[in-house]
Write an enzyme that holds these catalytic residues in place. Structure first.
Site, PDB file in Angstrom:
ATOM      1  CB  THR B  97       3.777 -11.726  -4.130  1.00 52.63           C
ATOM      2  OG1 THR B  97       3.631 -11.999  -3.243  1.00 52.63           O
ATOM      3  CG2 THR B  97       4.555 -13.309  -5.012  1.00 52.63           C
ATOM      4  CE  LYS B 172       2.124 -13.773  -0.827  1.00 55.71           C
ATOM      5  NZ  LYS B 172       2.135 -13.026  -1.411  1.00 55.71           N
ATOM      6  CE  LYS B 240       2.268 -10.241  -9.300  1.00 56.98           C
ATOM      7  NZ  LYS B 240       2.462 -10.196  -7.730  1.00 56.98           N
TER       8      LYS B 240
END
Lengths: 287, 287
Positions: B97, B172, B240
């Site tokens: 990701t 995502k 993150k």
């Protein structure tokens, strides 16, 4: 004990729940602020009563599912209300989502008049009410709970007594806190996808069964994509629930940032005219 | 085209995913920053390579699933990295990701060297990786997607190409935004229940299948109640992801208050030493 039930509040939730009781063989006396919303039940044999007190006086068990805590307070504790008019030995079951403190106040007032009282809010939405698959969270005396159980089982599947008066409401508020964050995530994620030009139908299909999945995403995602913001669960009622949860958590010394963010966003939505939308209307705030 | 796959990044997710590829008959070359985490794969026949570039030079398809965007940038675009070393005609599949912008940068650099590149992040967690039931969100050229599909199908079930390079990452991020709100709700609701003295096991049983239900509640609720905060999905990695989502949404002119509240709370958790907990560790912040 008469096999009659007084049913106060025949809105989106109450009308379905009361219908199940009629189908199960109970004789219902009904009252609702807007009489038309009780018409379908009256056609099924329910007896109309002119006030909540009248319904209470006629029945050994009284169920209420009304709008706001002040409505609950009024129907139970107001002049000529349920507690004043119910016959000693009657059982009062409030299924409104309301405040734990008010539930305890009603319990005490009921005890003083020889009545039993349970707080029994539900979760599962309009669909759960229609399908008699509600979860029901109960607070009050064990003996009253046992007495109520056959009736509650007509309306729901997951029925738990959490403890003394008020604890059913507290459990429901925990449930609403979970939903508050979940709805924020669902609406923000889908709005982001839309803004970024992703195919939202493809996205919904891809993520609904993954780790982003939830009842909210599965139930409201497709409605959002169709632009259907009609209420299953009203924004104005969800705001009421979140305020109760915020009050209870703050009294307990907690700071729940997700709940606060959700409440703030839903209040913004209401101030922009969305208070009678369904809770999936939050999406519109971002789109 | 050789039937070999270079697999870079054999952590919690990558090790399970690579194992499925070996079982499906692919010859794997593997690299991981910490070699020990590749040992189980080497025992199953994978060939160790000393650098990501060495793995890329030896294989026609290269899969990466590493930690942060700067790791992705380094393994692809660094000196002696994948893009420099891969043979023309090779296909690069980044399953980390990471940022949509970096995905487009890698795509462009790959094209310039006659390579194909897909961004293909996954969702479904450690369990989805173990059970080969991941959802995979792909961005890049249609032809490269068709070429990758048989390989992706070994690791996942729901595989969707959303569009050009970067769109897999964008999808995502939408998924992570949904999860951010959901995790806030789950952890705050359970912490509230605990603080109010409710039986959390009863509550979880009562609400998991109702309208508060979610993958997060079903997966993490029981772990939270057991005090199990071990990582399936690391707090530091979720932070993150949320930062990437915040950046992307702000660039698009959006203000996502739920996402911001979640990021703020998770950063607070990390600053208190919880960065290597699983994401359910958020509960501890409230308890």
């Amino acid at each position: 004990m008469r096999k009659t039930i007084g049913f106060i509040g025949t809105g989106v939730m109450g009308a379905s729940m009361a219908a199940h009781l009629i189908e199960a063989g109970y004789s219902l006396s009904v009252y609702n602020r807007t009489k038309e919303k009780a018409d379908s039940l009256i056609k099924k044999g329910a007896v109309w009563r002119g006030t909540p007190g009248d319904a209470a006086a006629a029945c050994g068990v009284i169920i209420t599912i009304v709008g706001y805590p002040h409505d609950v307070e009024s129907v139970y504790l107001g002049d000529g209300g349920i507690i004043e008019r119910a016959e000693p030995g009657s059982l009062l079951i409030d299924m409104t989502t309301s405040s734990p403190a008010l539930a305890r106040k009603i319990y005490d007032a009921a005890k003083n008049r020889g009545l039993g009282a349970l707080d029994s809010p539900v979760t599962g939405g309009d669909r759960g009410a229609r399908e008699a698959s509600l979860s029901i969270m109960v607070g009050g005396d064990e003996a009253d709970f046992e007495r109520a159980l056959p009736i509650l089982k007509v309306m729901g599947r997951n029925i738990v007594r959490f403890g003394d008066a008020g604890s059913g409401q507290t459990a429901k508020l925990a449930n609403q806190i979970v939903i508050a964050g979940t709805m924020l995530g669902v609406c923000e994620g889908l709005a982001f996808a839309s803004k970024m030009g992703l195919d939202r139908n493809e996205l919904l299909g891809c993520i609904t069964n993954g780790s982003a999945g939830s009842w909210s995403l599965a139930s409201y995602g497709p409605r959002i994509l169709k632009g259907d913001f009609a209420p299953g669960f009203f924004v104005k009622h969800f705001i009421k629930d979140m305020k109760l949860a915020k009050d209870a958590s703050e009294e307990a010394g907690m700071s729940l940032e997700g709940l606060e963010a959700a409440l703030c966003q839903y209040e913004k939505l209401a101030s922009e005219g969305g208070e009678n939308d369904g809770t999936q209307g939050l999406y519109k705030l971002y789109d």
